[in-house]
Design a protein around this motif. Structure first.
Motif, PDB file in Angstrom:
ATOM      1  N   ALA A  96      34.467  43.477  48.053  1.00  0.00           N
ATOM      2  CA  ALA A  96      34.319  42.577  47.075  1.00  0.00           C
ATOM      3  C   ALA A  96      35.624  41.372  47.152  1.00  0.00           C
ATOM      4  CB  ALA A  96      34.373  43.093  45.785  1.00  0.00           C
ATOM      5  N   VAL A  97      36.752  41.766  47.647  1.00  0.00           N
ATOM      6  CA  VAL A  97      37.945  41.020  47.565  1.00  0.00           C
ATOM      7  C   VAL A  97      37.823  39.839  48.733  1.00  0.00           C
ATOM      8  CG1 VAL A  97      40.213  40.784  47.783  1.00  0.00           C
ATOM      9  CG2 VAL A  97      39.327  42.536  46.432  1.00  0.00           C
ATOM     10  N   ILE A  98      37.912  38.843  48.552  1.00  0.00           N
ATOM     11  CA  ILE A  98      37.780  37.828  49.411  1.00  0.00           C
ATOM     12  C   ILE A  98      39.146  36.874  49.638  1.00  0.00           C
ATOM     13  CG2 ILE A  98      35.301  37.198  49.075  1.00  0.00           C
ATOM     14  CD1 ILE A  98      35.765  34.775  47.360  1.00  0.00           C
ATOM     15  N   ARG A  99      39.939  36.709  48.664  1.00  0.00           N
ATOM     16  CA  ARG A  99      41.409  36.148  48.780  1.00  0.00           C
ATOM     17  C   ARG A  99      42.467  37.342  47.938  1.00  0.00           C
ATOM     18  NH1 ARG A  99      44.228  32.494  46.085  1.00  0.00           N
ATOM     19  NH2 ARG A  99      42.883  32.271  44.451  1.00  0.00           N
ATOM     20  N   GLY A 131      28.018  35.328  37.975  1.00  0.00           N
ATOM     21  CA  GLY A 131      28.938  34.259  38.340  1.00  0.00           C
ATOM     22  C   GLY A 131      29.192  34.302  39.985  1.00  0.00           C
ATOM     23  N   GLU A 132      29.640  33.395  40.350  1.00  0.00           N
ATOM     24  CA  GLU A 132      29.998  33.349  41.870  1.00  0.00           C
ATOM     25  C   GLU A 132      31.203  33.918  42.395  1.00  0.00           C
ATOM     26  OE1 GLU A 132      30.254  29.920  45.579  1.00  0.00           O
ATOM     27  OE2 GLU A 132      29.922  29.418  43.527  1.00  0.00           O
ATOM     28  N   ARG A 133      32.564  33.915  41.451  1.00  0.00           N
ATOM     29  CA  ARG A 133      33.596  34.401  41.796  1.00  0.00           C
ATOM     30  C   ARG A 133      34.252  34.725  40.521  1.00  0.00           C
ATOM     31  NH1 ARG A 133      35.858  30.248  46.574  1.00  0.00           N
ATOM     32  NH2 ARG A 133      34.140  30.452  48.105  1.00  0.00           N
ATOM     33  N   ARG A 134      35.110  35.619  40.582  1.00  0.00           N
ATOM     34  CA  ARG A 134      36.036  36.029  39.491  1.00  0.00           C
ATOM     35  C   ARG A 134      37.599  36.236  40.056  1.00  0.00           C
ATOM     36  NH1 ARG A 134      32.328  40.524  35.770  1.00  0.00           N
ATOM     37  NH2 ARG A 134      30.761  39.423  35.995  1.00  0.00           N
ATOM     38  N   GLN A 135      38.354  35.819  39.327  1.00  0.00           N
ATOM     39  CA  GLN A 135      39.818  35.718  39.560  1.00  0.00           C
ATOM     40  C   GLN A 135      40.303  36.738  38.650  1.00  0.00           C
ATOM     41  OE1 GLN A 135      41.499  32.002  39.555  1.00  0.00           O
ATOM     42  NE2 GLN A 135      40.399  31.330  41.512  1.00  0.00           N
ATOM     43  N   PHE A 136      41.278  37.657  39.332  1.00  0.00           N
ATOM     44  CA  PHE A 136      42.371  38.544  38.547  1.00  0.00           C
ATOM     45  C   PHE A 136      43.638  38.497  38.806  1.00  0.00           C
ATOM     46  CE2 PHE A 136      37.925  40.344  38.997  1.00  0.00           C
ATOM     47  CZ  PHE A 136      37.891  40.888  37.669  1.00  0.00           C
ATOM     48  N   GLU A 156      41.068  37.398  44.229  1.00  0.00           N
ATOM     49  CA  GLU A 156      39.472  36.719  43.968  1.00  0.00           C
ATOM     50  C   GLU A 156      38.482  37.366  44.540  1.00  0.00           C
ATOM     51  OE1 GLU A 156      37.679  32.333  44.558  1.00  0.00           O
ATOM     52  OE2 GLU A 156      39.601  32.654  45.182  1.00  0.00           O
ATOM     53  N   VAL A 157      37.187  37.693  43.656  1.00  0.00           N
ATOM     54  CA  VAL A 157      36.320  38.654  43.917  1.00  0.00           C
ATOM     55  C   VAL A 157      35.067  37.973  44.101  1.00  0.00           C
ATOM     56  CG1 VAL A 157      35.326  40.769  43.068  1.00  0.00           C
ATOM     57  CG2 VAL A 157      37.650  40.642  42.600  1.00  0.00           C
ATOM     58  N   ASP A 158      34.437  38.136  45.113  1.00  0.00           N
ATOM     59  CA  ASP A 158      33.160  37.773  45.223  1.00  0.00           C
ATOM     60  C   ASP A 158      32.133  38.764  44.519  1.00  0.00           C
ATOM     61  OD1 ASP A 158      30.770  36.737  46.061  1.00  0.00           O
ATOM     62  OD2 ASP A 158      30.866  36.942  48.166  1.00  0.00           O
ATOM     63  N   THR A 159      31.593  38.207  43.584  1.00  0.00           N
ATOM     64  CA  THR A 159      30.593  39.277  42.867  1.00  0.00           C
ATOM     65  C   THR A 159      29.128  39.668  43.542  1.00  0.00           C
ATOM     66  OG1 THR A 159      29.199  37.378  41.585  1.00  0.00           O
ATOM     67  CG2 THR A 159      31.467  38.067  40.747  1.00  0.00           C
ATOM     68  N   TYR A 160      28.931  39.079  44.664  1.00  0.00           N
ATOM     69  CA  TYR A 160      27.422  39.237  45.245  1.00  0.00           C
ATOM     70  C   TYR A 160      27.827  40.838  45.975  1.00  0.00           C
ATOM     71  CZ  TYR A 160      23.700  39.179  48.281  1.00  0.00           C
ATOM     72  OH  TYR A 160      22.388  39.470  48.882  1.00  0.00           O
ATOM     73  N   ALA A 161      29.145  41.436  46.375  1.00  0.00           N
ATOM     74  CA  ALA A 161      29.018  42.704  46.613  1.00  0.00           C
ATOM     75  C   ALA A 161      28.324  43.660  45.554  1.00  0.00           C
ATOM     76  CB  ALA A 161      30.493  43.001  47.149  1.00  0.00           C
ATOM     77  N   PHE A 162      28.710  43.369  44.342  1.00  0.00           N
ATOM     78  CA  PHE A 162      27.997  44.111  43.343  1.00  0.00           C
ATOM     79  C   PHE A 162      26.520  43.726  43.020  1.00  0.00           C
ATOM     80  CE2 PHE A 162      32.990  44.165  42.773  1.00  0.00           C
ATOM     81  CZ  PHE A 162      33.064  45.168  42.755  1.00  0.00           C
TER      82      PHE A 162
END
Length: 790
Positions: A96-99, A131-136, A156-162
């Motif tokens: 899920a992590v892209i950055r 949502g397309e991405r989420r930042q933590f 930065e997480v890509d929600t498409y994995a979930f």
């Protein structure tokens, strides 16, 4: 015929399509309901799964950050870029992590790695839901010094994995629900076919094989296993109906045999009756011919009556016009009291003849259905007061005539002022005729649907059995009434028909010996709102009885005008009365009052009952007015007596203005008496008169003079008024010149005939100077001379 077997092509077909079978309809309805409920439950399940998946994204990333917190904090504390790069690379292994990046407390990036998000054609749905991405991010610190910030860990997480997992689960849930519904529909279709459709088809096949026209008492077989359910009950009911049909067929056969016998007897009767009808038709044809002849005779009589009325109207109105006109001109000249009284009586008698003639003609219009109503704006309150004032001379001195106008009455209403005046005049004349003492009150009030005109009197009243008869033409309450009081019996009949023609109604309340109350409800719409009330100051005392009409009038008007009002009995002591004006309707109370009372006095008396001049001089300051009091007359008397400023006074009405016209009028009239009458009236109205004896002379005079208005008689020798008017209009030189018809023919078609000839207005003979003045004011408004300011 009854035993004929039914054509098999007319029997219901056994080949019922699948979609029309009850089993299919029942199964489809059940499946539809189940599908809707299943889909709703699946959607609820998908919604719950969505909420759980949405929350799990945050939980998993938060757990990942908690695991990475301590190593990242030590790396930021030691500022070890190599270890930081290894840590972020390890975090990037999460699908899920892209950055990922680690930043120290001086905002310098120790390590940063990223990769592009995955692509898929279903990603659009996932991005819409999660949502397309989420930042933590989380602050970095060591456990022994939590308040000292060492830097930040950002992911930065890509929600498409979930989201992809969620979409697969949702699709599986919906597909399984659809599959369950489809399977259920197939099972139900088979069950319903064997339980419902198949036994019904057996019953229909057995029933179709029957010949309903032949008596057959054999019962239909019931399908096995359905003896006690709805199908068994249907078969039992059908068997009962078939038994009844068989019995009815047998009875009908017997009836047909009897009917055949009756038909033979009926043929003999019809032949005899036919001969009778032929004879009756011959007699009826002869009667129809007689009725047609009677109808033609009635039409001829109606035409003869119309011609007679027209001739009578013309022959009577022409001398009446000369008579009344000459009397009116004579009354304007210098006369002694006896001469004036004699001429006034003659003038009043002539007006009675005119009113009687008008009533007769109006009744003929009603009978012919030719009465036409106008819709003009007019002042109803002033019209009612003027009519009451004109009729006050018919009241006995012992009768108090009062005119009470509602302050909320519109300044102008839309309707036919002539017909409304006729209604008021007839009701008031009737009340004054049958009232020897007491009161006659005229009320004009505003209602939600129009206006209400009420005339109440204390006269002889009307018996219960005579109330229906008084509305019939030429009928009164009794023969004794006619002998004692006179009259023709046309007034109330005409008044009721006028009210009905205006879409209103006339109501009567009466008790014999105690008076009557006539109420006319007329739907006259408002044209101008009620005028503003005048503002006066002062104290007014009325010397009158509590039951008098004067007290009721003053009590309604004076407080609304801002005056202090108080009533005293006629025998009250006035020594200590503080007032600016004393109003009284008791002449016998005034003599001897002046030595003890210095208040200005206003006396209201009956028509013609004025005090002698020497008594008026002794009571000065003193003024006397004839009743009924109009609002304008009372207001002007109050202003004079109270010495109020005149700036706020309303403009005088038309009847109070001094008539004067600066116009040249062409009078086209062949009767010498009528010429003198019209010339005299026009001269008193300030007009210059050019005379013509017929239509041809009128054309010649019109070519020689500048004319402002033409008064055109209709019936003249050489050239009548119709032809002269048509030639004036066809000439084109005077398109706007007003042409007023003067005619003694008052029938309803006369006005249309005048308009068709090109005339603008219509004045029936005999006419009064006031009517002529109003007509000149309508068509020559710019020619009125300015009135003197009071």
């Amino acid at each position: 015929m009854l035993g004929k077997r039914t054509d098999p092509r007319l029997l219901p077909s056994m080949d019922i399509s699948l979609t029309q079978r009850l089993s299919f309809k029942q199964a489809s309805l059940t499946v539809l309901v189940a599908f809707i409920l299943g889909t709703a439950l699946s959607l609820i399940q998908v919604g719950i799964d969505y909420a759980s998946e949405n929350a799990s994204i945050n939980r998993e990333i938060s757990a990942l950050m908690e695991i990475s917190h301590n190593p990242a904090a030590r790396i930021a504390y030691n500022i070890d870029a190599e270890l930081a790069q290894e840590l972020v690379l390890g975090l990037l292994r999460s699908p899920a992590v892209i950055r990922a990046e680690i930043i120290d407390n001086s905002d310098m990036t120790l390590a940063r790695v990223s990769r592009p998000p995955s692509t898929n054609r279903y990603r659009l749905f996932s991005d819409f839901l999660f949502g397309e991405r989420r930042q933590f991010e989380t602050p970095l610190f060591v456990s022994h010094a939590p308040e000292e910030a060492l830097g930040l860990l950002r992911l930065e997480v890509d929600t498409y994995a979930f989201g992809s997992h969620f979409l697969r689960r949702a699709m599986l849930t919906l597909l399984t629900g659809f599959a369950r519904s489809l399977l259920l529909s197939l099972i139900l279709l088979v069950l319903f076919y064997f339980m419902l459709t198949k036994p019904l088809i057996e019953v229909i096949r057995a029933l179709s094989g029957r010949d309903l026209h032949a008596p057959n008492r054999n019962r239909l077989p019931c399908p096995r296993g359905h003896e006690r359910d709805e199908i068994g009950i249907l078969v039992d009911a059908t068997n009962q109906q078939l038994s009844s049909i068989a019995m009815e067929i047998e009875q009908r056969r017997d009836a047909e045999d009897r009917l055949t016998q009756y038909l033979s007897e009926l043929e003999n009767i019809v032949s005899a009756r036919t001969a009778e009808l032929e004879a009756a038709n011959a007699r009826l044809l002869e009667s129809n011919q007689e009725l047609e002849q009677a109808r033609r005779t009635a039409l001829d009589m109606a035409q003869a009556r119309s011609a007679f009325l027209a001739n009578m109207s013309h022959e009577i109105r022409t001398p009446l016009n000369g008579l009344l006109g000459m009397l009116a001109l004579s009354l304007d000249g210098p006369l002694n009291n006896e001469q004036r009284q004699q001429l006034s009586i003659a003038h009043g008698s002539g007006k009675v003849l005119v009113e009687l003639l008008n009533d007769i003609l109006d009744l003929s219009k009603f009978e012919a259905g030719q009465l036409e109503l106008e819709s003009l704006p007019f002042d109803l309150g002033t019209l009612a007061e003027d009519t009451a004032s004109l009729l006050s001379q018919n009241a006995l001195p012992s009768v108090e005539l009062t005119c009470l106008i509602d302050p909320r009455l519109p300044a102008q209403v839309l309707g036919d002022p002539t017909r409304v005046r006729q209604i008021i005049s007839n009701l008031l004349s009737n009340a004054l005729k049958f009232t020897r003492s007491g009161r006659v009150d005229l009320h004009v009030d505003s209602t939600q649907t129009g206006i209400r005109i009420t005339v109440r009197d204390t006269g002889i009243g009307i018996a219960e059995e005579a109330r229906a008869r008084i509305y019939q033409p030429f009928a009164q309450a009794g023969v004794g009434i006619t002998r004692q009081f006179g009259g023709t019996g046309l007034g109330l009949a005409l008044t009721r028909r006028l009210c009905e023609a205006m879409q209103g109604r006339l109501e009567l309340e009466s008790k014999e010996g105690f008076g009557s109350r006539f109420c006319a409800e007329l739907p006259l719409p408002s044209h101008l709102p009620a005028p503003a009330l005048p503002a006066l100051t002062g104290r007014v005392v009325a010397l009158s009885s509590a039951s008098s009409g004067l007290n009721e009038l003053l009590g309604k008007l004076l407080p609304a005008w801002g005056l202090e009002y108080r009533r005293l009995d006629p025998d009250s002591n006035l020594d200590e009365v503080a007032a600016d004006l004393l109003i009284s309707d008791c002449p016998e109370c005034l003599p001897g009052m002046r030595p003890t009372c210095q208040i200005a006095i206003l006396l209201v008396t009956a028509y013609g009952s004025f005090l002698p001049s020497e008594q008026v001089h002794a009571l000065a300051p003193f003024e006397q007015i004839a009743r009924p009091l109009s609002r304008q007359t009372l207001l002007q008397a109050l202003r004079r007596s109270l010495r109020q400023q005149m700036e706020s006074a309303p403009a005088p009405s038309l009847v109070e203005q001094q008539s004067g016209h600066r116009a040249r009028v062409l009078l086209v009239e062949d009767n010498p008496v009528n010429q003198l009458v019209a010339k005299g009236m026009l001269g008193k109205l300030g007009c210059e008169v050019v005379l013509a004896n017929h239509g041809a002379e009128a054309l010649s005079q019109l070519a020689q003079h500048d004319i402002d208005l033409i008064l055109m008689d209709c019936n003249m020798p050489i050239m009548d008024g119709y032809e002269a008017s048509r030639r004036i209009r066809q000439g084109g030189h005077h398109p706007e010149l007003p042409i007023i018809a003067l005619t003694a023919n008052a029938l309803p078609d006369e006005r249309e005939r005048c308009r068709a000839a090109g005339m603008n207005d219509y004045l029936a003979k005999p006419f009064r100077r006031e009517e002529l003045d109003a007509l000149l004011e309508r068509w020559l408004p710019a020619s009125r001379a300015p009135s003197a300011t009071p």
